[in-house]
Design a protein around this motif. Structure first.
Motif, PDB file in Angstrom:
ATOM      1  N   GLN A 150       0.801  -1.222   0.000  1.00 38.35           N
ATOM      2  CA  GLN A 150       0.000   0.000   0.000  1.00 38.35           C
ATOM      3  C   GLN A 150       0.835   1.273   0.000  1.00 38.35           C
ATOM      4  O   GLN A 150       0.367   2.325  -0.435  1.00 38.35           O
ATOM      5  N   ILE A 151       2.082   1.200   0.477  1.00 32.63           N
ATOM      6  CA  ILE A 151       2.875   2.423   0.580  1.00 32.63           C
ATOM      7  C   ILE A 151       3.918   2.554  -0.526  1.00 32.63           C
ATOM      8  O   ILE A 151       4.455   3.641  -0.747  1.00 32.63           O
ATOM      9  N   VAL A 152       4.241   1.463  -1.229  1.00 29.12           N
ATOM     10  CA  VAL A 152       5.211   1.542  -2.314  1.00 29.12           C
ATOM     11  C   VAL A 152       4.602   2.324  -3.479  1.00 29.12           C
ATOM     12  O   VAL A 152       3.379   2.375  -3.638  1.00 29.12           O
ATOM     13  N   ARG A 153       5.464   2.941  -4.283  1.00 27.22           N
ATOM     14  CA  ARG A 153       5.004   3.641  -5.483  1.00 27.22           C
ATOM     15  C   ARG A 153       5.691   3.042  -6.694  1.00 27.22           C
ATOM     16  O   ARG A 153       6.917   2.972  -6.716  1.00 27.22           O
ATOM     17  N   PRO A 154       4.933   2.588  -7.720  1.00 25.06           N
ATOM     18  CA  PRO A 154       3.462   2.576  -7.755  1.00 25.06           C
ATOM     19  C   PRO A 154       2.891   1.552  -6.773  1.00 25.06           C
ATOM     20  O   PRO A 154       3.580   0.597  -6.396  1.00 25.06           O
ATOM     21  N   HIS A 155       1.637   1.743  -6.357  1.00 24.60           N
ATOM     22  CA  HIS A 155       0.992   0.797  -5.453  1.00 24.60           C
ATOM     23  C   HIS A 155       0.979  -0.594  -6.093  1.00 24.60           C
ATOM     24  O   HIS A 155       0.760  -0.733  -7.297  1.00 24.60           O
ATOM     25  N   LEU A 156       1.187  -1.600  -5.267  1.00 24.29           N
ATOM     26  CA  LEU A 156       1.382  -2.966  -5.756  1.00 24.29           C
ATOM     27  C   LEU A 156       0.077  -3.734  -5.906  1.00 24.29           C
ATOM     28  O   LEU A 156      -0.706  -3.852  -4.961  1.00 24.29           O
ATOM     29  N   SER A 157      -0.136  -4.292  -7.089  1.00 25.30           N
ATOM     30  CA  SER A 157      -1.213  -5.262  -7.276  1.00 25.30           C
ATOM     31  C   SER A 157      -0.765  -6.575  -6.633  1.00 25.30           C
ATOM     32  O   SER A 157       0.386  -6.992  -6.791  1.00 25.30           O
ATOM     33  N   THR A 158      -1.685  -7.234  -5.928  1.00 26.90           N
ATOM     34  CA  THR A 158      -1.251  -8.374  -5.126  1.00 26.90           C
ATOM     35  C   THR A 158      -2.412  -9.291  -4.793  1.00 26.90           C
ATOM     36  O   THR A 158      -3.563  -9.036  -5.182  1.00 26.90           O
ATOM     37  N   VAL A 159      -2.110 -10.348  -4.046  1.00 31.93           N
ATOM     38  CA  VAL A 159      -3.121 -11.288  -3.556  1.00 31.93           C
ATOM     39  C   VAL A 159      -3.378 -10.968  -2.086  1.00 31.93           C
ATOM     40  O   VAL A 159      -2.438 -10.926  -1.290  1.00 31.93           O
ATOM     41  N   HIS A 160      -4.622 -10.767  -1.738  1.00 25.27           N
ATOM     42  CA  HIS A 160      -4.975 -10.423  -0.357  1.00 25.27           C
ATOM     43  C   HIS A 160      -5.282 -11.680   0.445  1.00 25.27           C
ATOM     44  O   HIS A 160      -6.008 -12.565   0.009  1.00 25.27           O
ATOM     45  N   GLN A 161      -4.695 -11.744   1.655  1.00 30.80           N
ATOM     46  CA  GLN A 161      -5.099 -12.764   2.624  1.00 30.80           C
ATOM     47  C   GLN A 161      -5.428 -12.057   3.931  1.00 30.80           C
ATOM     48  O   GLN A 161      -4.819 -11.045   4.277  1.00 30.80           O
ATOM     49  N   ASP A 162      -6.402 -12.588   4.653  1.00 31.03           N
ATOM     50  CA  ASP A 162      -6.862 -11.997   5.907  1.00 31.03           C
ATOM     51  C   ASP A 162      -6.091 -12.641   7.067  1.00 31.03           C
ATOM     52  O   ASP A 162      -6.464 -13.702   7.564  1.00 31.03           O
ATOM     53  N   ILE A 163      -5.026 -11.986   7.494  1.00 26.21           N
ATOM     54  CA  ILE A 163      -4.172 -12.531   8.554  1.00 26.21           C
ATOM     55  C   ILE A 163      -4.921 -12.592   9.878  1.00 26.21           C
ATOM     56  O   ILE A 163      -4.773 -13.544  10.656  1.00 26.21           O
ATOM     57  N   SER A 164      -5.730 -11.576  10.146  1.00 24.82           N
ATOM     58  CA  SER A 164      -6.495 -11.559  11.401  1.00 24.82           C
ATOM     59  C   SER A 164      -7.461 -12.741  11.468  1.00 24.82           C
ATOM     60  O   SER A 164      -7.598 -13.386  12.512  1.00 24.82           O
ATOM     61  N   GLU A 165      -8.109 -13.044  10.362  1.00 23.36           N
ATOM     62  CA  GLU A 165      -9.033 -14.174  10.329  1.00 23.36           C
ATOM     63  C   GLU A 165      -8.280 -15.495  10.500  1.00 23.36           C
ATOM     64  O   GLU A 165      -8.749 -16.403  11.196  1.00 23.36           O
ATOM     65  N   LYS A 166      -7.120 -15.591   9.892  1.00 21.56           N
ATOM     66  CA  LYS A 166      -6.305 -16.804  10.034  1.00 21.56           C
ATOM     67  C   LYS A 166      -5.937 -17.024  11.494  1.00 21.56           C
ATOM     68  O   LYS A 166      -6.032 -18.143  12.019  1.00 21.56           O
ATOM     69  N   SER A 167      -5.532 -15.952  12.171  1.00 22.80           N
ATOM     70  CA  SER A 167      -5.172 -16.035  13.587  1.00 22.80           C
ATOM     71  C   SER A 167      -6.375 -16.429  14.436  1.00 22.80           C
ATOM     72  O   SER A 167      -6.278 -17.288  15.324  1.00 22.80           O
ATOM     73  N   LYS A 168      -7.500 -15.794  14.157  1.00 18.12           N
ATOM     74  CA  LYS A 168      -8.720 -16.049  14.921  1.00 18.12           C
ATOM     75  C   LYS A 168      -9.164 -17.500  14.800  1.00 18.12           C
ATOM     76  O   LYS A 168      -9.487 -18.153  15.806  1.00 18.12           O
ATOM     77  N   VAL A 169      -9.177 -18.018  13.582  1.00 14.09           N
ATOM     78  CA  VAL A 169      -9.613 -19.400  13.355  1.00 14.09           C
ATOM     79  C   VAL A 169      -8.676 -20.376  14.063  1.00 14.09           C
ATOM     80  O   VAL A 169      -9.120 -21.352  14.681  1.00 14.09           O
ATOM     81  N   ALA A 170      -7.366 -20.124  13.997  1.00 18.74           N
ATOM     82  CA  ALA A 170      -6.398 -21.004  14.655  1.00 18.74           C
ATOM     83  C   ALA A 170      -6.620 -21.042  16.163  1.00 18.74           C
ATOM     84  O   ALA A 170      -6.632 -22.113  16.779  1.00 18.74           O
ATOM     85  N   VAL A 171      -6.823 -19.868  16.763  1.00 21.02           N
ATOM     86  CA  VAL A 171      -7.034 -19.805  18.215  1.00 21.02           C
ATOM     87  C   VAL A 171      -8.363 -20.458  18.589  1.00 21.02           C
ATOM     88  O   VAL A 171      -8.441 -21.197  19.578  1.00 21.02           O
ATOM     89  N   GLU A 172      -9.408 -20.200  17.814  1.00 22.17           N
ATOM     90  CA  GLU A 172     -10.712 -20.804  18.104  1.00 22.17           C
ATOM     91  C   GLU A 172     -10.632 -22.321  18.053  1.00 22.17           C
ATOM     92  O   GLU A 172     -11.195 -23.020  18.908  1.00 22.17           O
ATOM     93  N   LYS A 173      -9.950 -22.864  17.062  1.00 20.20           N
ATOM     94  CA  LYS A 173      -9.805 -24.314  16.954  1.00 20.20           C
ATOM     95  C   LYS A 173      -9.058 -24.873  18.161  1.00 20.20           C
ATOM     96  O   LYS A 173      -9.439 -25.914  18.725  1.00 20.20           O
ATOM     97  N   LEU A 174      -8.001 -24.181  18.559  1.00 24.55           N
ATOM     98  CA  LEU A 174      -7.204 -24.664  19.678  1.00 24.55           C
ATOM     99  C   LEU A 174      -8.026 -24.698  20.960  1.00 24.55           C
ATOM    100  O   LEU A 174      -7.969 -25.679  21.711  1.00 24.55           O
ATOM    101  N   PHE A 175      -8.805 -23.653  21.220  1.00 24.32           N
ATOM    102  CA  PHE A 175      -9.588 -23.628  22.451  1.00 24.32           C
ATOM    103  C   PHE A 175     -10.707 -24.670  22.429  1.00 24.32           C
ATOM    104  O   PHE A 175     -11.064 -25.226  23.471  1.00 24.32           O
ATOM    105  N   LYS A 176     -11.254 -24.959  21.275  1.00 30.16           N
ATOM    106  CA  LYS A 176     -12.238 -26.036  21.182  1.00 30.16           C
ATOM    107  C   LYS A 176     -11.596 -27.373  21.540  1.00 30.16           C
ATOM    108  O   LYS A 176     -12.200 -28.199  22.230  1.00 30.16           O
ATOM    109  N   MET A 177     -10.367 -27.563  21.084  1.00 30.57           N
ATOM    110  CA  MET A 177      -9.662 -28.809  21.397  1.00 30.57           C
ATOM    111  C   MET A 177      -9.335 -28.884  22.887  1.00 30.57           C
ATOM    112  O   MET A 177      -9.445 -29.948  23.501  1.00 30.57           O
ATOM    113  N   ILE A 178      -8.950 -27.750  23.470  1.00 27.76           N
ATOM    114  CA  ILE A 178      -8.644 -27.722  24.904  1.00 27.76           C
ATOM    115  C   ILE A 178      -9.879 -28.080  25.727  1.00 27.76           C
ATOM    116  O   ILE A 178      -9.797 -28.767  26.751  1.00 27.76           O
TER     117      ILE A 178
END
Length: 340
Positions: A284-312
């Protein structure tokens, strides 16, 4: 330090009442008593003995996050913006569940196993593990484990993982280049293992689907070690003259290469188009702005933690291997080739 028994005697109430107020169980305690107890807690500067409580519950209330980087990346693991964001988000979700997170980074799986075992963690989140690492962990560590972005071979049949559609994401961004008239496209990564391997497969699939010839020259290896990086970037500069577009396995490498090429007088996207993967702050800050593939890191973290607590909590999981979707983000680093 004042004890719960002493506070109970001071207020003329039971120790159970004091304990209930401390732990927020106030449904059966009058508002006036709650107020008196809280005022006394504040006046006495009482701090609950969390270790004693956890010992009584047979829990440490600690979640371990173990990362096994490749040797070339060990010294700068926490500087990696993806690792940094993921670690921060995991810690946030772990804390919101009333637990603490402990981080351990090592190239040695034996060190990781020994350390997390000594912490007596209630569960473990792992990154950078190979198939052999997973087999050893399953043999030595008997508590809940969730892997992130892991690809294991058929020797491991039962594990919990939160991953990404790496193949689809890189396929889509490569297809976008092809739709803009590009046929001479190279893929750049610092290895061909794990996520980078599957992103390469997506890149390769897109070329094959469009009947574009592909060879070993379409894969360019970037040497990330400090003493090799300069020469590696020079090699990429020379190789880039044979391509109209570059697909980078991460935004970090995309921006690094963009800056190096521009310092060499190469115009982006006029002379060569570049795309990345992750959609982090670099894009987002490089010039020109970079076209890229978006991944939701926050969602990845959330799902991992939710799965772990279900297992616990011994709850069943609806799915053990979660593959999160990707989307492409179009910005300004790709040129449409005339006539297309």
């Amino acid at each position: 330090m004042v004890t719960i028994k002493q506070m109970a005697e001071m207020l003329g109430v039971s120790t159970t009442t004091i304990s209930n107020v401390i732990h927020g169980k106030t449904k059966e305690v009058s508002k006036e008593t709650v107020k008196r107890v809280n005022e006394l807690i504040e006046a006495c500067e009482y701090v609950p003995n969390i270790n004693a409580r956890n010992l009584a519950q047979n829990k440490s209330k600690i979640i371990g996050l173990a990362i096994k980087p490749r040797q070339s990346k060990y010294k700068k693991t926490t500087k990696d913006i993806f690792i940094n964001e993921l670690t921060s988000d995991i810690e946030d979700y772990v804390r919101k569940n009333g637990y603490y997170m402990m981080l351990y980074i090592s190239e040695d799986i034996y060190e990781i196993i020994n350390s997390v075992s000594s912490w007596n963690v209630d569960g473990l989140i792992l990154m950078g593990m190979s198939t052999d690492d997973c087999i050893m962990l399953k043999q030595k560590f008997k508590k809940p484990m969730v892997f992130i972005d892991s690809y294991f071979d058929n020797r491991v049949v039962d594990y919990v993982n939160v991953g990404l559609d790496d193949v689809g994401g890189c396929h889509d961004i490569t297809k976008y280049l092809i739709e803009n008239g590009h046929k001479k496209i190279a893929y750049i990564a610092d290895n061909c293992e794990g996520c980078d391997k599957y992103r390469y497969l997506g890149f390769r699939n897109a070329l094959i689907e469009s009947k574009i010839m592909i060879s070993d020259q379409n894969f360019i290896l970037i040497q990330s070690e400090r003493n090799k990086l300069g020469a590696s970037l020079e090699d990429i500069f020379n190789a880039s003259k044979h391509f109209t577009a570059l697909v980078c396995a991460s935004d970090y490498y995309a921006v690094l290469i963009m800056n190096y090429l521009m310092d060499k007088g190469v115009k982006i996207p006029e002379d060569i188009s570049i795309v990345g993967f992750d959609d982090n702050i670099y894009a987002q800050i490089v010039r020109p702005h970079l076209s890229t593939v978006h991944q939701d890191i926050s969602e990845k973290s959330k799902v991992a933690v939710e799965k772990l607590f279900k297992m616990i909590e011994n709850e069943s999981l609806s799915e053990k291997n979660t593959i999160l979707p990707t989307t492409i983000v179009i910005r300004n680093s790709v040129k449409k080739i005339a006539g297309k």
